[in-house]
Design a protein around this motif. Sequence first.
Motif: not given
Length: 263
Positions: A15-16, A20-22, A40-44, A168-171
Amino acid sequence: MSDICQNSVTYHELEALIPVAIADRVPLVIIGDPGIGKTSIPRQFAQAQGPTFGLAETLGYLYEPVDFRGLLTTNETNRTTDSYSLGKWPLQRLIDKGVYPKRGILLLDELLNAHRDVLTAFAEPLCDHRVNGEPLGEGWSIIGTGNNIGGGTSANPLPSHVANRVSVVRVKPTWDEWLVWATGKIRPELLGYFSIQSGNDLFEFDPKKLTPNQPYLTPRSLENLSRRPDAWYGAYPTKTPPIHVYSSVVAEYGGTLYATLDY
């Protein structure tokens, strides 16, 4: 140490990372096991920004390379080649409707499930922030999602020149993090059942245990299961849901879950 090398992040860390990406406009590609909330996290986040913030979604596996590059036609006048857009992109639909916000997220859902040729075509938006030759608005950023490669997920790797130009990140979610989100949204008896196990089975996706055409346990399937009893009682108010109502959503866990809740 291995998690650091693999760029693993928790829900809160992801979420943090989105703002930054934006801000730096480097596309963010989120990878992880199926059904853990990568989309769902980017949507939220987008919804929380209010009505002036746009969200355009597309599913990678629905497209062909021509949908991104357009149809090539010969321009006899100046002896060049023109690209004719098919207009299938969600951004084009926003433009046609006259509701193109100045800021937003282009969400390339199931990006890694696209065909290899389509992944190569994705290089234009991911590397150059351009769609069919047209620049993406300065306030728009790109977020892609994809499953881990292997285990029957049909995911494909990003082309190397693309992977080197994105973040690239891995959740790797935890039960405690997910429980905070789920409280008040998921039926309490389900949360209680899995709390006894500290949610271990919920995040232990094991492709070796997958049975063809059979559902498996993930946070997403638990959300679906939470709605299933409500739907059953809506259709049959006086009848207790049978075991297959549970098993059809979470398969082998359905029997144990049903017996526990019935008890």
